[in-house]
Structure formats: C-alpha cells, structure tokens
Design an enzyme around this catalytic site. Sequence first.
Site, short mmCIF file in Angstrom:
data_model
loop_
_atom_site.label_atom_id
_atom_site.label_comp_id
_atom_site.label_asym_id
_atom_site.label_seq_id
_atom_site.Cartn_x
_atom_site.Cartn_y
_atom_site.Cartn_z
N ASP A 175 13.44 5.83 -7.34
CA ASP A 175 12.81 5.53 -6.04
C ASP A 175 13.47 4.33 -5.41
O ASP A 175 12.81 3.38 -4.98
CB ASP A 175 11.30 5.31 -6.20
CG ASP A 175 10.56 5.43 -4.84
OD1 ASP A 175 11.18 5.91 -3.87
OD2 ASP A 175 9.38 5.04 -4.75
N GLN A 185 0.87 -1.18 0.00
CA GLN A 185 0.00 0.00 0.00
C GLN A 185 0.90 1.22 0.00
O GLN A 185 1.86 1.28 0.76
CB GLN A 185 -0.87 -0.02 1.27
CG GLN A 185 -1.58 1.27 1.58
CD GLN A 185 -2.82 1.45 0.73
OE1 GLN A 185 -3.68 0.58 0.69
NE2 GLN A 185 -2.90 2.56 0.03
#
Length: 394
Positions: A155, A32
Amino acid sequence: MNTKDKEKYIEEYNFPFCDESSKYEKMAKIGQGTFGEVFKAREKKSPKRFVAMKKVLMDNEKEGFPITALREIRILQLLKHENVVNLIEICRTKATQNNRYRTTFYLVFDFCEHDLAGLLSNVNVKFSLGEIKKVIQQLLNGLYYIHSNKILHRDMKAANVLITKSGVLKLADFGLARAFSQTKNGQVNRYTNRVVTLWYRPPELLLGDRNYGPPVDLWGAGCIMAEMWTRSPIMQGNTEPQQLTLISQLCGSITPEVWPGVESLELYNKIELVRGQKRKVKERLKPYVKDPSACDLLDKLLVLDPQKRYDSDSALNHDFFWTDPMPCDLSKMLAQHTVSMFEYLAPSRRPGHMRAHHHAAAHHHTGVAVAAAAQTQVTKPSSAIVEGYQDRVF
C-alpha cells in the site's frame, strides 16, 4: 455461567501483557480510512511524550480478533528499522457495561509529525533537490529492509510515508502487508491482487497477476518520487481500465515485446489495452523534474515489466544519490513548519477554487498529473493538470 457472572468475569479479566489505553490521553484525530481511526495522544505519566494510536476495527468480533490486525501486529513486531514505524505496544479499553462489554484495542506507535501527502499538499513547504534525495533515499532504505525480511508493503502511497520533525522518514500502515516467498518447485503464489490504492497500483496487479513480489512496492516508490516534484499523484484513474490507459500513455503500450509473458496474465486479453503508445516517462516528467539523473531513476522505477523494474538496492546505487547536491538533512526545512501536516487534515479544495480541477478532468487522458497548488494556500493533492500547464514551477 449466567449472564451476570459472565459480565463480571469479562469486566475483571486481566490482560497481563496489554495495558489499558487510559494511560494515554487522546488529543486529536489525525487519520481516517478503511483501516479505522488514528489519534495523536500523550502519555499521562510523561506528558512530553506523544504517540499515535490506531484503533483496531472489530467489525466482525464474532470471529474473534481480526486476522488482518494480527498479521499487521506480527509484521510490525518483526520489523525494527529507522525507516519503518515503531510499534510500541498494543493497549485496550476496559470492558464495561457502557461499551457493552466489548474491549477496543489500539496499536500504539511513536508519533511522527507529518505525512508526505500532507507536506506536498501545502504550497509553503518547499523541498530542495538535496532534500528530495534524502526523502527518496530513506524511502528506498525502508523498502530494502522490509523486502530483505520477506515482507511486501502493498500500500505504497504518499499518505503512508510519515516524516518526523527531525526529518526521519518512516514507512507506515502495514494493514495490507504480508510475508512473501520465492516460488518453490513450480508452486505458484496466489496472493490477492486487490491491493494498493488505484493511483499507485502497478500494471501487473491491474492485469490480475497473483504471483507478484517486491516490484509492486517499487512501482509505488516511483509514483511517490515523481510526486515530490509534481506535488500531486501522477496517474489519477477512476477505474482499473482507465488506470491502465494512463499507465500506457506514460510508459508505452503494454505488449509481449516490452514485457515477455504479459499475455499469460489473467486480464491481458479481457481488458482493451491502448495500442501504439510510445514510452514518454522522461519526456513527460522533465518539465517538472529538470534533474537528468532523477528522470533516469524515475524511468527505471516506472518500468512495465516487473522483472526489469529496478529493485531498491539498484535504485539506492543510482547516480541520483551520489552526485551533487548530495542527500541532505530535512530538519532545517521542517523547523520552519511548526504545525503537523497530514493528508487527513489538509483542507479540502474550496468550491471557488475548482476551475483548474475541472479543466484537468476534461483533459484527463494526458496522463501526468500536476497539482493546481498555486490555487490555494493549502490544498489536497489535486486532480490531473496537463500539458498546457507545464511551464508552472513548483
């Protein structure tokens, strides 16, 4: 077309190259984030085959299909390598009255059993030096491949490094990735510097650089490599200025002497930078890392000046990978752990186990974070724990 006809048209619309997501059965949520949700699922036709399904967020569906998701899909279709996640297909839900005639799209990937943050947050997972070498070697192989294909990941962090149960590492989450180009005839790139999770963000981005390249990913690789021993992110700033302070306390003050041209970066004169700090990468990490060639490679990855920072090719040729113990297979060690470990599923630290965490926060200025992993069986990577704790063995 009246509304009824429109609804009928949408409901019966056939996407010839995009199967329905109902061919998979969702089993558990495993991730998530800002990117949305990720589920573990099994293929109904062959129930032994597992996949990961990443939901495409359609927040702004007035704009059509999200440009960020298109970019991610395009990049994943281009990249095919053992150390990069494999995109199998994109699938969709059927548009019906129940979902207000809005199709949901999923990116479907080969399933990987663990992510590195999940493994490192579990004190029962112990990596030998040869196994650590194998992890970092595969990480650098993945970066070498994507950079050779002119893609920046943007990232890099332990949660975006997946590891299969057979010990194969895969770079994942290309949601912030983009193609890059060398600057041609004085045309300077203007990429956004609002990328990379703060704790893994390199100094050039924190100083507002918009003409950057592969070195931004190598800084992240250095942070992840150190984390293999410290078991927790090594620089945990709460704000961008604080992150720069932690970087300076570990890597030395940011000055034009060590980093020619830094003074031309947009924020160099706008942020108060710490002066007079000596570089202490090796000295600070030695108590955890112990291996001299590992300390040396870390020292070459965590270099302030992106021009002088090791690239993945130089890193892969470093003695660290070519001296005993040699990089060795991870599957034997992973076979002892039959439950998947993901950062998302790692239990939060319980209130009774927060003492070391608070102690750490009070001493946050010291720069190198080390997990208070001995506190609980399984922990989230904890906040910075500092000099007084350096004799702890992980």
